[in-house]
Each structure stands twice: as C-alpha cells, then as structure tokens.
Design a protein around this motif. Structure first.
Motif, PDB file in Angstrom:
ATOM      1  N   ARG A   1       0.826  -1.214   0.000  1.00  0.00           N
ATOM      2  CA  ARG A   1       0.000   0.000   0.000  1.00  0.00           C
ATOM      3  C   ARG A   1       0.857   1.259   0.000  1.00  0.00           C
ATOM      4  O   ARG A   1       1.916   1.298   0.610  1.00  0.00           O
ATOM      5  N   LEU A   2       0.318   2.270  -0.660  1.00  0.00           N
ATOM      6  CA  LEU A   2       0.857   3.622  -0.570  1.00  0.00           C
ATOM      7  C   LEU A   2      -0.021   4.376   0.413  1.00  0.00           C
ATOM      8  O   LEU A   2      -1.236   4.206   0.429  1.00  0.00           O
ATOM      9  N   GLN A   3       0.584   5.220   1.205  1.00  0.00           N
ATOM     10  CA  GLN A   3      -0.193   5.955   2.198  1.00  0.00           C
ATOM     11  C   GLN A   3       0.474   7.292   2.466  1.00  0.00           C
ATOM     12  O   GLN A   3       1.672   7.444   2.275  1.00  0.00           O
ATOM     13  N   LEU A   4      -0.306   8.246   2.931  1.00  0.00           N
ATOM     14  CA  LEU A   4       0.233   9.525   3.364  1.00  0.00           C
ATOM     15  C   LEU A   4       0.067   9.661   4.866  1.00  0.00           C
ATOM     16  O   LEU A   4      -0.930   9.223   5.432  1.00  0.00           O
ATOM     17  N   GLU A   5       1.059  10.272   5.486  1.00  0.00           N
ATOM     18  CA  GLU A   5       1.002  10.566   6.911  1.00  0.00           C
ATOM     19  C   GLU A   5       1.278  12.047   7.106  1.00  0.00           C
ATOM     20  O   GLU A   5       2.025  12.645   6.344  1.00  0.00           O
ATOM     21  N   VAL A   6       0.681  12.602   8.135  1.00  0.00           N
ATOM     22  CA  VAL A   6       0.952  13.983   8.485  1.00  0.00           C
ATOM     23  C   VAL A   6       1.780  13.973   9.778  1.00  0.00           C
ATOM     24  O   VAL A   6       1.552  13.146  10.661  1.00  0.00           O
ATOM     25  N   VAL A   7       2.771  14.855   9.843  1.00  0.00           N
ATOM     26  CA  VAL A   7       3.637  14.942  11.012  1.00  0.00           C
ATOM     27  C   VAL A   7       3.168  16.122  11.851  1.00  0.00           C
ATOM     28  O   VAL A   7       3.052  17.234  11.358  1.00  0.00           O
ATOM     29  N   ARG A   8       2.888  15.826  13.122  1.00  0.00           N
ATOM     30  CA  ARG A   8       2.392  16.865  14.037  1.00  0.00           C
ATOM     31  C   ARG A   8       3.196  16.854  15.323  1.00  0.00           C
ATOM     32  O   ARG A   8       3.775  15.851  15.694  1.00  0.00           O
ATOM     33  N   LEU A   9       3.143  17.981  15.995  1.00  0.00           N
ATOM     34  CA  LEU A   9       3.776  18.118  17.302  1.00  0.00           C
ATOM     35  C   LEU A   9       2.774  17.703  18.367  1.00  0.00           C
ATOM     36  O   LEU A   9       1.685  18.270  18.458  1.00  0.00           O
ATOM     37  N   ASP A  10       3.135  16.704  19.163  1.00  0.00           N
ATOM     38  CA  ASP A  10       2.281  16.260  20.263  1.00  0.00           C
ATOM     39  C   ASP A  10       2.374  17.299  21.378  1.00  0.00           C
ATOM     40  O   ASP A  10       3.461  17.547  21.917  1.00  0.00           O
ATOM     41  N   GLN A  11       1.256  17.897  21.708  1.00  0.00           N
ATOM     42  CA  GLN A  11       1.235  18.975  22.694  1.00  0.00           C
ATOM     43  C   GLN A  11       1.619  18.506  24.096  1.00  0.00           C
ATOM     44  O   GLN A  11       2.165  19.275  24.875  1.00  0.00           O
ATOM     45  N   THR A  12       1.355  17.263  24.431  1.00  0.00           N
ATOM     46  CA  THR A  12       1.655  16.776  25.778  1.00  0.00           C
ATOM     47  C   THR A  12       3.121  16.386  25.940  1.00  0.00           C
ATOM     48  O   THR A  12       3.720  16.653  26.979  1.00  0.00           O
ATOM     49  N   THR A  13       3.704  15.751  24.914  1.00  0.00           N
ATOM     50  CA  THR A  13       5.090  15.292  25.036  1.00  0.00           C
ATOM     51  C   THR A  13       6.092  16.211  24.352  1.00  0.00           C
ATOM     52  O   THR A  13       7.281  16.135  24.621  1.00  0.00           O
ATOM     53  N   GLY A  14       5.621  17.043  23.428  1.00  0.00           N
ATOM     54  CA  GLY A  14       6.516  17.915  22.687  1.00  0.00           C
ATOM     55  C   GLY A  14       7.282  17.194  21.587  1.00  0.00           C
ATOM     56  O   GLY A  14       8.199  17.747  20.998  1.00  0.00           O
ATOM     57  N   GLN A  15       6.899  15.943  21.291  1.00  0.00           N
ATOM     58  CA  GLN A  15       7.573  15.167  20.253  1.00  0.00           C
ATOM     59  C   GLN A  15       6.774  15.186  18.957  1.00  0.00           C
ATOM     60  O   GLN A  15       5.562  15.361  18.974  1.00  0.00           O
ATOM     61  N   LEU A  16       7.485  14.975  17.853  1.00  0.00           N
ATOM     62  CA  LEU A  16       6.828  14.866  16.561  1.00  0.00           C
ATOM     63  C   LEU A  16       6.264  13.464  16.402  1.00  0.00           C
ATOM     64  O   LEU A  16       6.944  12.471  16.677  1.00  0.00           O
ATOM     65  N   ILE A  17       5.018  13.380  15.963  1.00  0.00           N
ATOM     66  CA  ILE A  17       4.383  12.084  15.718  1.00  0.00           C
ATOM     67  C   ILE A  17       3.802  12.072  14.314  1.00  0.00           C
ATOM     68  O   ILE A  17       3.435  13.108  13.771  1.00  0.00           O
ATOM     69  N   SER A  18       3.715  10.894  13.733  1.00  0.00           N
ATOM     70  CA  SER A  18       3.115  10.727  12.406  1.00  0.00           C
ATOM     71  C   SER A  18       1.767  10.057  12.559  1.00  0.00           C
ATOM     72  O   SER A  18       1.632   9.076  13.274  1.00  0.00           O
ATOM     73  N   GLU A  19       0.783  10.604  11.852  1.00  0.00           N
ATOM     74  CA  GLU A  19      -0.563  10.028  11.850  1.00  0.00           C
ATOM     75  C   GLU A  19      -1.004   9.827  10.413  1.00  0.00           C
ATOM     76  O   GLU A  19      -0.796  10.697   9.574  1.00  0.00           O
ATOM     77  N   PRO A  20      -1.626   8.704  10.102  1.00  0.00           N
ATOM     78  CA  PRO A  20      -2.098   8.484   8.723  1.00  0.00           C
ATOM     79  C   PRO A  20      -3.158   9.503   8.333  1.00  0.00           C
ATOM     80  O   PRO A  20      -4.017   9.854   9.140  1.00  0.00           O
ATOM     81  N   LEU A  21      -3.050   9.977   7.103  1.00  0.00           N
ATOM     82  CA  LEU A  21      -4.116  10.809   6.534  1.00  0.00           C
ATOM     83  C   LEU A  21      -5.160   9.857   5.979  1.00  0.00           C
ATOM     84  O   LEU A  21      -4.834   8.979   5.178  1.00  0.00           O
ATOM     85  N   GLU A  22      -6.365  10.009   6.397  1.00  0.00           N
ATOM     86  CA  GLU A  22      -7.412   9.105   5.926  1.00  0.00           C
ATOM     87  C   GLU A  22      -8.562   9.915   5.343  1.00  0.00           C
ATOM     88  O   GLU A  22      -9.536  10.200   6.019  1.00  0.00           O
ATOM     89  N   ASP A  23      -8.388  10.299   4.109  1.00  0.00           N
ATOM     90  CA  ASP A  23      -9.475  10.942   3.377  1.00  0.00           C
ATOM     91  C   ASP A  23      -9.627  10.230   2.042  1.00  0.00           C
ATOM     92  O   ASP A  23      -8.876   9.319   1.723  1.00  0.00           O
ATOM     93  N   ARG A  24     -10.568  10.645   1.285  1.00  0.00           N
ATOM     94  CA  ARG A  24     -10.871   9.900   0.049  1.00  0.00           C
ATOM     95  C   ARG A  24      -9.743   9.932  -0.976  1.00  0.00           C
ATOM     96  O   ARG A  24      -9.691   9.108  -1.870  1.00  0.00           O
ATOM     97  N   PHE A  25      -8.814  10.861  -0.832  1.00  0.00           N
ATOM     98  CA  PHE A  25      -7.709  10.943  -1.780  1.00  0.00           C
ATOM     99  C   PHE A  25      -6.531  10.070  -1.380  1.00  0.00           C
ATOM    100  O   PHE A  25      -5.695   9.754  -2.202  1.00  0.00           O
ATOM    101  N   THR A  26      -6.450   9.703  -0.112  1.00  0.00           N
ATOM    102  CA  THR A  26      -5.257   9.000   0.348  1.00  0.00           C
ATOM    103  C   THR A  26      -5.479   7.527   0.633  1.00  0.00           C
ATOM    104  O   THR A  26      -4.527   6.798   0.822  1.00  0.00           O
ATOM    105  N   ILE A  27      -6.710   7.067   0.671  1.00  0.00           N
ATOM    106  CA  ILE A  27      -6.959   5.652   0.921  1.00  0.00           C
ATOM    107  C   ILE A  27      -6.660   4.884  -0.356  1.00  0.00           C
ATOM    108  O   ILE A  27      -7.269   5.116  -1.391  1.00  0.00           O
ATOM    109  N   GLN A  28      -5.694   4.006  -0.271  1.00  0.00           N
ATOM    110  CA  GLN A  28      -5.238   3.273  -1.444  1.00  0.00           C
ATOM    111  C   GLN A  28      -5.509   1.780  -1.275  1.00  0.00           C
ATOM    112  O   GLN A  28      -5.288   1.231  -0.200  1.00  0.00           O
TER     113      GLN A  28
END
Length: 132
Positions: free
Chosen positions: A59-86
């Motif tokens: 599978r191909l997938q997209l993830e968005v990288v965000r700053l976790d407000q509680t830990t201050g670390q960068l985390i990756s979360e899958p983008l799940e919209d109609r354009f990215t579900i493969q």
C-alpha cells in the motif's frame, strides 16, 4: 478458422504486453498524483506530509507529522481521506523508491514546498516507469 486461429495465436502475446504496459502506466500516474497531493497538503496546511510505501501491505499511504502537545515530540498520523486511501497494489507490480541509489520507504514533503529528492521506479514484466 485456421487463419483466424493463427492470427489469434500470434497477436495474443502483443495484447498481453500492451495490457501490462497500460496498467503499469496507470499505477505510475496514481503514484505521481499521490505525490502531488502530498506536496499540496504540506504547503496548504503548513505541516510536513510523508509519502509511505508499505511493501508488506503493498500500500501507498500519506502521513501527516504533528507536534504532540503533551510530550513535545513529533508524531506521524495516517491521513485518511478519500484521496489517500489506497487499495493494495498487485503482487506482480514493483515499486522501488530510491534516494541517491539507496532504497527508501518514505518521502518527506515540507511546508516550504520542498521535498526529499527521490526516484520511484514502477515496473511490471516488460513495462517500466520512473517518477521523480
């Protein structure tokens, strides 16, 4: 009937090669579209977006990288919209992303419009495409 059988026997392999080439071209187009979408999302939402190739799941997938407000670390979360579900890609289709000749699984797209320079080779039997 004999003439028709001979014609069918000689043209059948050509149809198979044409079909493989067209399907591979379609997959290459889908990969390019997903890369463009990752770039657009990174720029418009001002956050890093990562294109990921999961070879085990095919599978191909997209993830968005965000700053976790509680830990201050960068985390990756899958983008799940109609354009990215493969859907899983066929087993006989090879996706080979490389950067400087080294295989990679991820391509990062940054909010400033830049990305990691990567080549993606897409091949199936006799058909091959490269997306940069």
């Amino acid at each position: 009937m004999v003439i028709l059988s001979i014609l069918l026997a000689t043209t059948s392999p050509q149809f198979r090669h044409t079909q493989d080439r067209l399907q591979t071209e379609q997959f290459a187009f889908q990969v390019a579209q997903l890369l463009r979408y990752a770039h657009e999302r990174a720029v418009t939402e001002l956050q890093e977006v990562v294109w990921v190739w999961d070879d085990e799941e095919r599978r191909l997938q997209l993830e968005v990288v965000r700053l976790d407000q509680t830990t201050g670390q960068l985390i990756s979360e899958p983008l799940e919209d109609r354009f990215t579900i493969q859907e899983p890609l066929p087993d006989d289709l090879e996706i080979l992303p490389t950067r400087n000749g080294v295989p990679v699984e991820r391509i990062r797209f940054f909010p400033d419009g830049t990305s990691e320079a990567t080549s993606i080779q897409i091949q199936r039997d006799h058909a091959e495409y490269v997306v940069n």
